[in-house]
Design an enzyme around this catalytic site. Sequence first.
Site, PDB file in Angstrom:
ATOM      1  N   PRO A  86       0.814  -1.227   0.000  1.00  0.00           N
ATOM      2  CA  PRO A  86       0.000   0.000   0.000  1.00  0.00           C
ATOM      3  C   PRO A  86       0.848   1.277   0.000  1.00  0.00           C
ATOM      4  O   PRO A  86       0.353   2.337  -0.374  1.00  0.00           O
ATOM      5  CB  PRO A  86      -0.817  -0.092   1.286  1.00  0.00           C
ATOM      6  CG  PRO A  86      -0.600  -1.444   1.848  1.00  0.00           C
ATOM      7  CD  PRO A  86       0.526  -2.099   1.138  1.00  0.00           C
ATOM      8  N   ASP A 164      -8.644   3.325 -25.231  1.00  0.00           N
ATOM      9  CA  ASP A 164      -8.932   3.025 -23.825  1.00  0.00           C
ATOM     10  C   ASP A 164      -9.091   4.290 -22.998  1.00  0.00           C
ATOM     11  O   ASP A 164      -8.418   5.288 -23.258  1.00  0.00           O
ATOM     12  CB  ASP A 164      -7.741   2.274 -23.188  1.00  0.00           C
ATOM     13  CG  ASP A 164      -7.750   0.795 -23.480  1.00  0.00           C
ATOM     14  OD1 ASP A 164      -8.773   0.293 -23.953  1.00  0.00           O
ATOM     15  OD2 ASP A 164      -6.712   0.154 -23.217  1.00  0.00           O
TER      16      ASP A 164
HETATM   17 CL1  6GU Z   1      -0.280  -3.667  -3.669  1.00  0.00          CL
HETATM   18  N1  6GU Z   1      -1.132  -4.416  -1.292  1.00  0.00           N
HETATM   19  C1  6GU Z   1      -1.925  -4.294  -0.216  1.00  0.00           C
HETATM   20  N2  6GU Z   1      -1.782  -5.148   0.806  1.00  0.00           N
HETATM   21  N3  6GU Z   1      -2.847  -3.356  -0.097  1.00  0.00           N
HETATM   22  C2  6GU Z   1      -2.973  -2.523  -1.126  1.00  0.00           C
HETATM   23  C3  6GU Z   1      -2.190  -2.589  -2.278  1.00  0.00           C
HETATM   24  C4  6GU Z   1      -1.253  -3.565  -2.324  1.00  0.00           C
HETATM   25  N4  6GU Z   1      -2.567  -1.612  -3.123  1.00  0.00           N
HETATM   26  C5  6GU Z   1      -3.550  -0.971  -2.497  1.00  0.00           C
HETATM   27  N5  6GU Z   1      -3.800  -1.507  -1.308  1.00  0.00           N
END
Ligand code: 6GU
Length: 221
Positions: A86, A164
Site C-alpha cells: 500500500p 482506452d
Molecule cells: Cl499492492 N497491497 C496491499 N496489501 N494493499 C494494497 C495494495 C497492495 N494496493 C492498495 N492496497
Amino acid sequence: MKIDILSLFPDMFNDVFNESIIKRAKEEKLVDIKIHNFRDYSNDKHNKVDDTPYGGGCGMVLTCQPIFDCIDDIKTDDAKVILLTPDGKTYNQSVAYDLSKEKHIILICGHYEGFDERIRSICDLEISIGDYVLTGGEIAAMAIVDSITRLIPGVIEEESHLNDSFNNNRLDYPTYTKPRVFRGMEVPEVLISGDHKKIDEYRKIEAEKKTIEKRPDLIEK
Ligand code: 6GU
C-alpha cells in the site's frame, strides 16, 4: 513476457488466470505466468515465513529468507522485481504501458502486518493499486497482470486499446450497439450517419465531456 508471482496463496490465482483473455494469451505463448509459493523456500523446519516484529507491536512480519531465496532462484538479468504494498507508487495506465514492454517481471505479494523492511532492497519498484489496504498483494497482482497482459502486442487488437480510458488522460467515448431504440432510449443520430469525420468529432467531444463531468482531475493533468 515472463511473469513470476511470489505468493503464500497460489490457489487464489487459478480462476482469474484461466479464463478469457489471459487464458488465451497464455495458450498463444504471449505471456508465461508462474506462481511460486515462497513458503516452499523456507529453511525453517515448520516452513515458517513470518515472525514477531522487533520493538514489539501486533501481528506477524514476513521474514527475508524465503523471499530472498525464491528471488535468487528465479531472477533473470532482465527481471524487474516489484513489491506490492500500500505504500508503493500508485498504479495507473501509464505504468501498465511501461511494464507491458518488460521481458520479465516478478511480483511479490506481501501479507499479514507487513514485511521486513530489508525486502525492499531487492526490489526495483514498489506498487500500490490505490489508497486503501488489502489483506495481501494477490488482488493487486491480478489487477496488474490483467492490465499488462491486454497491452502485450498480439493479445488484443491494438486498435481496441488505442481508445482506452486514461490514454492521454481522457475517458473512453460512449458506445452503442443494436437495437437503435431500446426502451425509448435512442442511439445518437450521428453514429448511424456513416459520416466518419463527423463520428470521430462526436466521439472526441463526448470523451472530453465525460472526462470533465466524471474525472475533472484528469483534465488538470
Ligand atoms: Cl499492492 N497491497 C496491499 N496489501 N494493499 C494494497 C495494495 C497492495 N494496493 C492498495 N492496497
